[in-house]
Design a protein around this motif. Structure first.
Motif, PDB file in Angstrom:
ATOM      1  N   ALA A 298      -5.605  13.677 -10.121  1.00  0.00           N
ATOM      2  CA  ALA A 298      -6.115  13.119  -8.794  1.00  0.00           C
ATOM      3  C   ALA A 298      -6.912  11.867  -9.089  1.00  0.00           C
ATOM      4  CB  ALA A 298      -6.868  14.047  -7.922  1.00  0.00           C
ATOM      5  N   ILE A 299      -7.547  12.049 -10.307  1.00  0.00           N
ATOM      6  CA  ILE A 299      -8.517  10.666 -10.285  1.00  0.00           C
ATOM      7  C   ILE A 299      -7.512   9.579 -11.095  1.00  0.00           C
ATOM      8  CG2 ILE A 299     -10.147  10.029 -12.078  1.00  0.00           C
ATOM      9  CD1 ILE A 299     -11.493  12.807 -12.020  1.00  0.00           C
ATOM     10  N   PHE A 300      -6.487  10.052 -11.751  1.00  0.00           N
ATOM     11  CA  PHE A 300      -5.701   9.146 -12.385  1.00  0.00           C
ATOM     12  C   PHE A 300      -4.907   8.248 -11.292  1.00  0.00           C
ATOM     13  CE2 PHE A 300      -1.296   8.575 -13.487  1.00  0.00           C
ATOM     14  CZ  PHE A 300      -1.253   7.560 -14.605  1.00  0.00           C
ATOM     15  N   SER A 301      -4.531   9.262 -10.301  1.00  0.00           N
ATOM     16  CA  SER A 301      -3.715   8.607  -9.175  1.00  0.00           C
ATOM     17  C   SER A 301      -4.462   7.812  -8.364  1.00  0.00           C
ATOM     18  CB  SER A 301      -2.935   9.677  -8.319  1.00  0.00           C
ATOM     19  OG  SER A 301      -4.003  10.489  -7.583  1.00  0.00           O
ATOM     20  N   PHE A 302      -5.663   8.198  -7.961  1.00  0.00           N
ATOM     21  CA  PHE A 302      -6.700   7.239  -7.353  1.00  0.00           C
ATOM     22  C   PHE A 302      -6.945   5.870  -7.965  1.00  0.00           C
ATOM     23  CE2 PHE A 302     -11.038   5.819  -6.295  1.00  0.00           C
ATOM     24  CZ  PHE A 302     -11.066   5.838  -5.121  1.00  0.00           C
ATOM     25  N   PHE A 303      -7.173   5.978  -9.216  1.00  0.00           N
ATOM     26  CA  PHE A 303      -7.485   4.580  -9.582  1.00  0.00           C
ATOM     27  C   PHE A 303      -5.969   3.653  -9.787  1.00  0.00           C
ATOM     28  CE2 PHE A 303     -11.529   6.629 -11.053  1.00  0.00           C
ATOM     29  CZ  PHE A 303     -12.223   5.447 -10.968  1.00  0.00           C
ATOM     30  N   MET A 304      -5.066   4.478  -9.958  1.00  0.00           N
ATOM     31  CA  MET A 304      -3.717   3.561  -9.865  1.00  0.00           C
ATOM     32  C   MET A 304      -3.388   3.258  -8.470  1.00  0.00           C
ATOM     33  SD  MET A 304      -0.163   4.825 -11.855  1.00  0.00           S
ATOM     34  CE  MET A 304       0.458   5.803 -10.412  1.00  0.00           C
TER      35      MET A 304
ATOM     36  N   VAL B 274      -1.870   2.383   5.342  1.00  0.00           N
ATOM     37  CA  VAL B 274      -1.836   2.138   3.966  1.00  0.00           C
ATOM     38  C   VAL B 274      -3.170   2.561   3.286  1.00  0.00           C
ATOM     39  CG1 VAL B 274      -1.820   0.190   2.191  1.00  0.00           C
ATOM     40  CG2 VAL B 274      -0.037   0.219   4.103  1.00  0.00           C
ATOM     41  N   LYS B 275      -4.250   2.320   3.774  1.00  0.00           N
ATOM     42  CA  LYS B 275      -5.602   2.604   3.417  1.00  0.00           C
ATOM     43  C   LYS B 275      -5.591   4.140   3.360  1.00  0.00           C
ATOM     44  CE  LYS B 275     -10.413   2.610   4.395  1.00  0.00           C
ATOM     45  NZ  LYS B 275     -11.473   1.866   5.503  1.00  0.00           N
ATOM     46  N   TYR B 276      -5.283   4.892   4.319  1.00  0.00           N
ATOM     47  CA  TYR B 276      -5.596   6.239   4.426  1.00  0.00           C
ATOM     48  C   TYR B 276      -4.809   6.964   3.414  1.00  0.00           C
ATOM     49  CZ  TYR B 276      -8.450   5.552   8.582  1.00  0.00           C
ATOM     50  OH  TYR B 276      -9.351   4.928   9.593  1.00  0.00           O
ATOM     51  N   LYS B 277      -3.313   6.481   3.344  1.00  0.00           N
ATOM     52  CA  LYS B 277      -2.256   7.086   2.356  1.00  0.00           C
ATOM     53  C   LYS B 277      -2.911   7.200   0.999  1.00  0.00           C
ATOM     54  CE  LYS B 277       1.908   6.882   4.460  1.00  0.00           C
ATOM     55  NZ  LYS B 277       3.558   6.095   4.550  1.00  0.00           N
ATOM     56  N   ARG B 278      -3.632   5.938   0.584  1.00  0.00           N
ATOM     57  CA  ARG B 278      -4.127   5.959  -0.606  1.00  0.00           C
ATOM     58  C   ARG B 278      -5.266   6.932  -1.054  1.00  0.00           C
ATOM     59  NH1 ARG B 278      -5.167  -0.708  -1.888  1.00  0.00           N
ATOM     60  NH2 ARG B 278      -2.794  -1.279  -1.537  1.00  0.00           N
ATOM     61  N   TRP B 279      -5.875   7.180  -0.009  1.00  0.00           N
ATOM     62  CA  TRP B 279      -7.131   8.154   0.009  1.00  0.00           C
ATOM     63  C   TRP B 279      -6.378   9.702  -0.125  1.00  0.00           C
ATOM     64  CZ3 TRP B 279     -11.856   7.622  -1.507  1.00  0.00           C
ATOM     65  CH2 TRP B 279     -12.671   6.321  -1.523  1.00  0.00           C
ATOM     66  N   SER B 280      -5.266   9.882   0.369  1.00  0.00           N
ATOM     67  CA  SER B 280      -4.716  11.065   0.661  1.00  0.00           C
ATOM     68  C   SER B 280      -3.873  11.625  -0.432  1.00  0.00           C
ATOM     69  CB  SER B 280      -3.786  11.219   1.916  1.00  0.00           C
ATOM     70  OG  SER B 280      -2.754  10.391   1.753  1.00  0.00           O
ATOM     71  N   LEU B 281      -3.558  10.692  -1.324  1.00  0.00           N
ATOM     72  CA  LEU B 281      -2.706  10.882  -2.568  1.00  0.00           C
ATOM     73  C   LEU B 281      -3.592  11.817  -3.531  1.00  0.00           C
ATOM     74  CD1 LEU B 281       0.165  10.421  -3.688  1.00  0.00           C
ATOM     75  CD2 LEU B 281      -0.969   8.342  -4.919  1.00  0.00           C
ATOM     76  N   PRO B 282      -4.621  11.601  -3.881  1.00  0.00           N
ATOM     77  CA  PRO B 282      -5.456  12.644  -4.777  1.00  0.00           C
ATOM     78  C   PRO B 282      -5.428  13.909  -4.216  1.00  0.00           C
ATOM     79  CG  PRO B 282      -6.604  10.624  -4.693  1.00  0.00           C
ATOM     80  CD  PRO B 282      -5.509  10.286  -3.708  1.00  0.00           C
TER      81      PRO B 282
ATOM     82  N   VAL C 196      -1.632  10.472   8.439  1.00  0.00           N
ATOM     83  CA  VAL C 196      -1.619  10.835   6.840  1.00  0.00           C
ATOM     84  C   VAL C 196      -2.439  12.116   6.761  1.00  0.00           C
ATOM     85  CG1 VAL C 196      -3.112  10.205   5.036  1.00  0.00           C
ATOM     86  CG2 VAL C 196      -2.103   8.347   6.542  1.00  0.00           C
ATOM     87  N   VAL C 197      -3.102  12.520   7.721  1.00  0.00           N
ATOM     88  CA  VAL C 197      -3.634  14.119   7.627  1.00  0.00           C
ATOM     89  C   VAL C 197      -2.722  15.238   7.646  1.00  0.00           C
ATOM     90  CG1 VAL C 197      -5.331  15.757   8.482  1.00  0.00           C
ATOM     91  CG2 VAL C 197      -5.886  13.378   8.018  1.00  0.00           C
ATOM     92  N   ILE C 198      -1.698  15.024   8.899  1.00  0.00           N
ATOM     93  CA  ILE C 198      -0.757  16.107   9.501  1.00  0.00           C
ATOM     94  C   ILE C 198      -0.041  16.616   8.319  1.00  0.00           C
ATOM     95  CG2 ILE C 198       1.482  16.548  11.100  1.00  0.00           C
ATOM     96  CD1 ILE C 198      -0.276  15.091  13.197  1.00  0.00           C
ATOM     97  N   PRO C 199       0.773  15.770   7.509  1.00  0.00           N
ATOM     98  CA  PRO C 199       1.614  16.320   6.420  1.00  0.00           C
ATOM     99  C   PRO C 199       0.596  16.843   5.374  1.00  0.00           C
ATOM    100  CG  PRO C 199       1.999  14.041   6.688  1.00  0.00           C
ATOM    101  CD  PRO C 199       0.804  14.230   7.581  1.00  0.00           C
ATOM    102  N   ASN C 200      -0.408  16.598   5.004  1.00  0.00           N
ATOM    103  CA  ASN C 200      -1.283  17.552   4.097  1.00  0.00           C
ATOM    104  C   ASN C 200      -1.780  18.728   4.729  1.00  0.00           C
ATOM    105  OD1 ASN C 200      -1.237  15.850   1.684  1.00  0.00           O
ATOM    106  ND2 ASN C 200      -2.802  14.362   2.645  1.00  0.00           N
TER     107      ASN C 200
END
Length: 359
Positions: free
Chosen positions: A111-117, A273-281, A339-343
């Protein structure tokens, strides 16, 4: 951590990165086979091709992150199950929740790796990827990125419009700028085209005309060509998805605030775009739980069945993510909910599968 934690964590991380190392070259080879003729025809330099595939690596890895994560966890967990190692671990008195500890540690690292990437590396890679695609694969034609019918509010009183804008040449056609005080039009500027001049950092208008609205008569000023400065950037004329995807965390936050101040109509696109970046981790933890729950049981179909289930779930996750993202961009649906619903849905699925796996 105990020996069993190091054992599982090491296999978690090594399998994940090995999966990326194996699949990314395959993606590159397929891409090369499809586009090598266009690269040769458009005389793409070697340095640009190398840069393109470096950007392609990060772009491709970010897009297929859920699949890489799913496959890697299912692969090595299924091997543990088939070798009855999981049965031995649980029979020794370790609870299933305790068994999951190294998986959560691994998910935290990923998650940390994907966040910074996603926040700092992928935006630059996305810009380089798209620039090369337009310049050398489209032959300089910006049909893929050309903006059409752009209408934007650049500040409290001014609105701009262009019928089309081409980023590579930095030229917009049928330009209009209107200035209002309240509901009253003060003046209107029109031009057959507007071009950004890098050398002078000015806008060049061809076929310039300015109409100043007076109480009795309007004043009309015409010029064949006029160099001037406006209170807007080229980003106000470029495609919204392209602009948002090429900005890092801090640039994107600043850009969204600027667009809010201007009253931009397509703010949802930036927010998705912004929320998807936060949801990925966050999705790294959900996908880890689902993958372990699916593959921790020894099945008659073996690893193949587990991989089939995992790949299906990963593609369903990507499908939901795309559907709700498009829904938010094209309507008034909340970008945060999109962004929240799929998670959330897959989080509920993860809890259900985890409870079954425990039993």
């Amino acid at each position: 951590m105990k020996i069993i934690d190091w054992y599982i964590l090491k296999r978690y991380l090594l399998t994940f990165f090995a999966m990326m190392v194996l699949f990314i070259p395959i993606g590159i080879m397929i891409d090369v086979s499809e586009k090598v003729d266009k690269m040769i025809a458009n005389e793409a330099p070697t340095e640009a091709i190398i840069g393109y595939y470096i950007d392609f690596t990060f772009y491709f890895a970010s897009f297929l992150f859920p699949i890489f994560l799913f496959l890697s966890i299912i692969w090595f967990t299924s091997k543990l199950a088939n070798n009855t190692e999981i049965i031995a671990i649980l029979s020794s008195g370790i609870s299933f929740r305790r068994f999951l500890r190294p998986y959560f540690i691994g998910a935290t690292i990923i998650a940390i790796f994907s966040f910074f990437m996603g926040m700092f590396i992928v935006p630059d890679a996305s810009e380089g990827y798209n620039d090369f695609y337009i310049t050398y694969l489209k032959g300089g034609r910006d049909k893929g990125r050309e903006t059409t019918k752009v209408f934007n509010q650049i500040n409290k009183n001014e609105f701009i419009y262009v019928s089309s804008f081409t980023p590579s040449t930095k030229i917009g056609y049928n330009f209009t700028l209107e200035n209002f005080q309240g509901n009253e039009l003060q003046y209107k500027i029109t031009a057959s085209n507007i071009r950004w001049v890098d050398k002078d950092s000015t806008y060049r208008l061809s076929g310039y005309m300015k109409r100043i609205v007076g109480e009795d008569n309007d004043i009309i000023i015409k010029e064949n060509r006029l160099d001037t400065i406006f209170d807007f950037d080229l980003e106000d004329l470029t495609p919204v998805s392209y602009v948002a995807e090429t900005k890092n965390l801090f640039e994107l936050n600043e850009f969204i605030q600027q667009q809010r101040d201007k009253g931009a109509p397509n703010i949802n696109t930036y927010l998705v775009v912004k929320y998807k970046r936060w949801s990925l981790p966050v999705s790294a933890f959900i996908l880890t739980i689902i993958a372990v729950s699916v593959s921790s049981m020894k099945r008659r179909g073996g690893m193949g069945l587990n991989l089939a289930i995992g790949i299906s779930l990963a593609f369903i996750f990507i499908f939901f993510d795309k559907v709700f993202g498009t829904l938010a961009e094209q309507s008034d649906f909340s970008p945060l909910l999109a962004v929240v619903i799929p998670n959330l849905l897959f989080g509920i699925l993860a809890i259900y599968l985890l409870n079954n796996a425990k039993r």
